[in-house]
Design an enzyme around this catalytic site. Structure first.
Site, PDB file in Angstrom:
ATOM      1  N   LYS A  11       0.852  -1.203   0.000  1.00  0.00           N
ATOM      2  CA  LYS A  11       0.000   0.000   0.000  1.00  0.00           C
ATOM      3  C   LYS A  11       0.879   1.241   0.000  1.00  0.00           C
ATOM      4  CE  LYS A  11       0.889   1.469   4.380  1.00  0.00           C
ATOM      5  NZ  LYS A  11       1.681   2.641   4.691  1.00  0.00           N
ATOM      6  N   PRO A  95       9.689  -4.123  -0.757  1.00  0.00           N
ATOM      7  CA  PRO A  95      10.809  -3.745   0.100  1.00  0.00           C
ATOM      8  C   PRO A  95      10.430  -3.819   1.583  1.00  0.00           C
ATOM      9  CG  PRO A  95      10.500  -2.138  -1.651  1.00  0.00           C
ATOM     10  CD  PRO A  95       9.353  -3.096  -1.750  1.00  0.00           C
ATOM     11  N   ALA A  97      10.409  -2.990   5.592  1.00  0.00           N
ATOM     12  CA  ALA A  97      10.475  -1.811   6.463  1.00  0.00           C
ATOM     13  C   ALA A  97      10.600  -0.527   5.653  1.00  0.00           C
ATOM     14  CB  ALA A  97      11.637  -1.937   7.445  1.00  0.00           C
ATOM     15  N   ALA A  98       9.657  -0.357   4.719  1.00  0.00           N
ATOM     16  CA  ALA A  98       9.765   0.745   3.763  1.00  0.00           C
ATOM     17  C   ALA A  98       8.582   1.707   3.802  1.00  0.00           C
ATOM     18  CB  ALA A  98       9.910   0.175   2.346  1.00  0.00           C
ATOM     19  N   GLY A 102       4.421  -4.141   3.837  1.00  0.00           N
ATOM     20  CA  GLY A 102       4.599  -5.519   3.375  1.00  0.00           C
ATOM     21  C   GLY A 102       4.339  -6.533   4.482  1.00  0.00           C
ATOM     22  N   SER A 104       2.630  -6.163   7.261  1.00  0.00           N
ATOM     23  CA  SER A 104       1.218  -6.122   7.662  1.00  0.00           C
ATOM     24  C   SER A 104       0.362  -6.852   6.643  1.00  0.00           C
ATOM     25  CB  SER A 104       0.741  -4.670   7.766  1.00  0.00           C
ATOM     26  OG  SER A 104       1.464  -3.991   8.758  1.00  0.00           O
ATOM     27  N   ASP A 137      -1.746  -1.509  10.490  1.00  0.00           N
ATOM     28  CA  ASP A 137      -1.955  -1.460   9.031  1.00  0.00           C
ATOM     29  C   ASP A 137      -2.531  -2.751   8.453  1.00  0.00           C
ATOM     30  OD1 ASP A 137      -1.102   1.091   8.686  1.00  0.00           O
ATOM     31  OD2 ASP A 137       0.920   0.572   8.032  1.00  0.00           O
TER      32      ASP A 137
HETATM   33  O1  C5P Z   1       0.947  -0.795  14.734  1.00  0.00           O
HETATM   34  P1  C5P Z   1       2.349  -0.842  14.236  1.00  0.00           P
HETATM   35  O2  C5P Z   1       3.091  -2.062  14.710  1.00  0.00           O
HETATM   36  O3  C5P Z   1       2.474  -0.610  12.784  1.00  0.00           O
HETATM   37  O4  C5P Z   1       3.078   0.410  14.927  1.00  0.00           O
HETATM   38  C1  C5P Z   1       4.460   0.517  15.071  1.00  0.00           C
HETATM   39  C2  C5P Z   1       4.759   1.669  16.003  1.00  0.00           C
HETATM   40  O5  C5P Z   1       4.398   2.915  15.372  1.00  0.00           O
HETATM   41  C3  C5P Z   1       3.964   1.642  17.294  1.00  0.00           C
HETATM   42  O6  C5P Z   1       4.638   0.913  18.273  1.00  0.00           O
HETATM   43  C4  C5P Z   1       3.857   3.110  17.657  1.00  0.00           C
HETATM   44  O7  C5P Z   1       5.051   3.540  18.281  1.00  0.00           O
HETATM   45  C5  C5P Z   1       3.792   3.799  16.306  1.00  0.00           C
HETATM   46  N1  C5P Z   1       2.404   4.095  15.893  1.00  0.00           N
HETATM   47  C6  C5P Z   1       1.730   5.153  16.473  1.00  0.00           C
HETATM   48  N2  C5P Z   1       0.447   5.425  16.080  1.00  0.00           N
HETATM   49  C7  C5P Z   1      -0.150   4.704  15.111  1.00  0.00           C
HETATM   50  C8  C5P Z   1       0.540   3.638  14.487  1.00  0.00           C
HETATM   51  C9  C5P Z   1       1.823   3.359  14.909  1.00  0.00           C
HETATM   52  O8  C5P Z   1       2.252   5.833  17.351  1.00  0.00           O
HETATM   53  N3  C5P Z   1      -1.384   5.007  14.740  1.00  0.00           N
END
Ligand code: C5P
Length: 285
Positions: A11, A95, A97-98, A102, A104, A137
């Site tokens: 995405k 890729p 961690a881009a 990916g 998610s 995501d």
């Molecule tokens: O949910 P995800 O694992 O993608 O989030 C990774 C990190 O990004 C979370 O631990 C948080 O620190 C931050 N995050 C956030 N607010 C969001 C999504 C992610 O602060 N809506």
């Protein structure tokens, strides 16, 4: 059924506004997701032993409990008490961690795939609830929709009815930029106040690309560029070659442009190739 093969798409975010910081540490967002035609390939092979195994061709992808696909399979086992296990083979093309989600997407594909393979009969709503506990995501990919509005942490999804397909050129530099760090460095109040999400959605539905391109916005872009100044240079390179609708996807480091046609995208991609960046052409799917 013993084995299923599935495609797991990426995405980009056409819009990402950070509304507030929540007591749980996450940020309340308003975002527009677009599914694009860059895919990982996933095979799910059932086993009776109950074990969950991950195999992946990419050295940076963890093949243990840290992998979101592993978490998804484990959560399904725990909530449904199914005794089966699975080997999850991931062929990475997206890729890692881009900012293209990916990992998610892989987790969403595993949730949907195991629902079939293990004949669990879980509704999308049930899968969405599980997805939200693993990551922000994942839920978007459970909806068979090219575009969606994401709210909450990004996990509350409203599919958008849009017929238009967009072309993009993406540049993905070899830099490490953690989502957690980008959100951590973000300061509320410093966000730019471009048009609201509803205006963008209206113009997206009308396929009005000229107006749409003025409304592309990502609150995380200035932060990501501060943490990684090379991103600014990449954006400037896009602009130097005539692309002016350029945006960071998610928390980066992918930067993409909105392009009028495949031909234009191919031309631009050729110009941007080099400098040790990965360059992709992708369309809405
Ligand atoms: O949910 P995800 O694992 O993608 O989030 C990774 C990190 O990004 C979370 O631990 C948080 O620190 C931050 N995050 C956030 N607010 C969001 C999504 C992610 O602060 N809506």
């Amino acid at each position: 059924m013993k084995k299923i093969r599935l495609k797991s798409p990426a995405k980009v975010n056409l819009y990402l506004k950070v509304l507030s910081k929540r007591p749980d540490g996450f940020h309340e967002l308003e975002t527009v997701f677009e599914r694009i035609g860059l895919f990982d390939e996933i095979s799910l092979i059932n086993n009776e032993s109950g074990q969950i195994r991950i195999q992946c061709n990419h050295p940076d992808v963890p093949c243990d409990e840290r992998n979101l696909a592993h978490k998804a399979a484990r959560l399904l086992q725990q909530t449904t008490k199914v005794s089966n296990g699975v080997t999850i083979r991931i062929k990475k093309n997206i890729p890692v961690a881009a900012g293209l989600a990916g990992g998610s997407s892989n987790a969403a594909t595993v949730l949907m795939g195991l629902n079939r393979l293990w004949k669990l009969g879980l509704s999308r709503r049930r899968l969405a609830n599980l997805a939200g506990t693993i990551g922000s995501d994942i839920t978007f990919f459970l909806y068979n929709t090219p575009f969606a509005l994401g709210q909450g942490r990004g996990e509350r999804i409203k599919p958008l009815r849009v017929d238009k397909k967009l072309w993009h050129v993406l540049v993905v530099p070899h830099v490490k930029l953690l989502t957690r760090d980008v959100f951590g460095a973000f300061k509320l109040g410093l966000t730019n106040q471009k048009g609201s999400v509803n205006i963008l959605i209206r113009h997206l539905k009308k396929s009005d690309l000229n107006v749409l391109s003025c409304l592309l916005t990502n609150d995380l872009e200035p932060v990501a560029m501060r943490l990684c100044p090379r991103l600014k240079k990449i954006k400037r390179r896009f602009q130097m070659f005539g692309a002016d609708r350029v945006l960071l996807s998610g928390s980066g480091p992918s930067i993409y442009a909105l392009i009028d046609s495949k031909k234009e995208a191919q031309k631009l991609a050729r110009k941007l190739t080099g400098n040790n960046n990965r360059v992709y052409i992708a369309r809405t799917i």
